[in-house]
Design a protein around this motif. Structure first.
Motif, PDB file in Angstrom:
ATOM      1  N   UNK A  26       0.844  -1.190   0.000  1.00 23.83           N
ATOM      2  CA  UNK A  26       0.000   0.000   0.000  1.00 23.83           C
ATOM      3  C   UNK A  26       0.884   1.245   0.000  1.00 23.83           C
ATOM      4  N   UNK A  27       0.840   2.008  -1.109  1.00 23.12           N
ATOM      5  CA  UNK A  27       1.661   3.213  -1.222  1.00 23.12           C
ATOM      6  C   UNK A  27       0.794   4.402  -1.623  1.00 23.12           C
ATOM      7  N   UNK A  28       1.289   5.581  -1.269  1.00 25.90           N
ATOM      8  CA  UNK A  28       0.613   6.826  -1.601  1.00 25.90           C
ATOM      9  C   UNK A  28       1.660   7.859  -1.962  1.00 25.90           C
ATOM     10  N   UNK A  29       1.198   8.925  -2.596  1.00 20.81           N
ATOM     11  CA  UNK A  29       2.053  10.082  -2.851  1.00 20.81           C
ATOM     12  C   UNK A  29       1.348  11.313  -2.295  1.00 20.81           C
ATOM     13  N   UNK A  30       2.138  12.313  -2.020  1.00 19.66           N
ATOM     14  CA  UNK A  30       1.637  13.577  -1.503  1.00 19.66           C
ATOM     15  C   UNK A  30       1.390  14.546  -2.654  1.00 19.66           C
ATOM     16  N   UNK A  31       0.504  15.478  -2.435  1.00 22.83           N
ATOM     17  CA  UNK A  31       0.308  16.548  -3.419  1.00 22.83           C
ATOM     18  C   UNK A  31       1.599  17.345  -3.591  1.00 22.83           C
ATOM     19  N   UNK A  67      -2.377  12.464  -1.500  1.00 22.60           N
ATOM     20  CA  UNK A  67      -2.743  12.920  -0.165  1.00 22.60           C
ATOM     21  C   UNK A  67      -2.532  14.431  -0.135  1.00 22.60           C
ATOM     22  N   UNK A  68      -3.561  15.147   0.215  1.00 25.31           N
ATOM     23  CA  UNK A  68      -3.449  16.605   0.286  1.00 25.31           C
ATOM     24  C   UNK A  68      -2.663  17.038   1.512  1.00 25.31           C
ATOM     25  N   UNK A  69      -2.005  18.183   1.379  1.00 28.58           N
ATOM     26  CA  UNK A  69      -1.362  18.803   2.527  1.00 28.58           C
ATOM     27  C   UNK A  69      -2.458  19.576   3.250  1.00 28.58           C
ATOM     28  N   UNK A  70      -2.941  18.995   4.355  1.00 30.89           N
ATOM     29  CA  UNK A  70      -4.104  19.542   5.053  1.00 30.89           C
ATOM     30  C   UNK A  70      -3.712  20.150   6.402  1.00 30.89           C
ATOM     31  N   UNK A  71      -4.710  20.452   7.213  1.00 28.95           N
ATOM     32  CA  UNK A  71      -4.447  21.072   8.523  1.00 28.95           C
ATOM     33  C   UNK A  71      -3.585  20.189   9.422  1.00 28.95           C
ATOM     34  N   UNK A  73      -1.387  17.995   8.511  1.00 33.84           N
ATOM     35  CA  UNK A  73      -0.018  18.039   7.998  1.00 33.84           C
ATOM     36  C   UNK A  73       0.634  19.379   8.320  1.00 33.84           C
ATOM     37  N   UNK A  74      -0.146  20.452   8.260  1.00 35.93           N
ATOM     38  CA  UNK A  74       0.388  21.774   8.592  1.00 35.93           C
ATOM     39  C   UNK A  74       0.836  21.815  10.051  1.00 35.93           C
ATOM     40  N   UNK A  75       0.053  21.216  10.937  1.00 33.01           N
ATOM     41  CA  UNK A  75       0.454  21.150  12.350  1.00 33.01           C
ATOM     42  C   UNK A  75       1.712  20.302  12.515  1.00 33.01           C
ATOM     43  N   UNK A  76       1.763  19.199  11.812  1.00 28.97           N
ATOM     44  CA  UNK A  76       2.941  18.332  11.883  1.00 28.97           C
ATOM     45  C   UNK A  76       4.179  19.039  11.342  1.00 28.97           C
ATOM     46  N   UNK A  77       3.994  19.908  10.372  1.00 27.27           N
ATOM     47  CA  UNK A  77       5.121  20.624   9.790  1.00 27.27           C
ATOM     48  C   UNK A  77       5.873  21.433  10.854  1.00 27.27           C
TER      49      UNK A  77
END
Length: 131
Positions: A26-31, A67-71, A73-77
């Protein structure tokens, strides 16, 4: 089963059978990866390279729903940047890699990369596997 988020470096080398064999089922990519790939054709000096990069972008767009860069992900950043700074490295030249790492961190995904040094300093936040 481990799910993985593919770094742009892995997507670029997608045609290498050794790369594909090293990935989880199972793999994904980011926007963010799509953004990096979209820039690629514009940066290529030669027409053949430009065409190759455009074909890779279209292939990835057809294969993945990014996968969208969402809220989350923003917090994790924020945590990702803090971890990099704590390790004594600068975050400024590594923004795309760190955005990908934040996306993985927010979703509990492992990062698969050809360039593990790009994720140095993040060992406490994300698992990084060299492909």
């Amino acid at each position: 089963m481990t799910a993985g988020l593919l770094d742009t470096s892995v997507v670029i080398d997608w045609d290498d059978p050794r790369v594909v064999a090293a990935l989880p089922e199972e793999v994904a990519v980011s926007s963010v990866t799509l953004a990096e790939l979209a820039a690629g054709p514009h940066l290529a000096a030669e027409p053949a390279e430009r065409a190759r990069r455009q074909a890779r972008l279209q292939q990835v767009e057809a294969l993945f729903d990014p996968i969208d860069f969402d809220r989350a992900a923003a917090r994790s950043y924020g945590q990702v940047v803090a971890a990099v700074a704590l390790s004594g490295r600068s975050h400024r030249g590594r923004v795309a890699d760190l955005l990908i790492a934040a996306s993985a961190h927010a979703r509990g995904l492992t990062v698969y990369t050809r360039n593990p040094d790009d994720f140095s300093g993040l060992e406490t936040l994300v698992t990084v596997i060299q492909v």
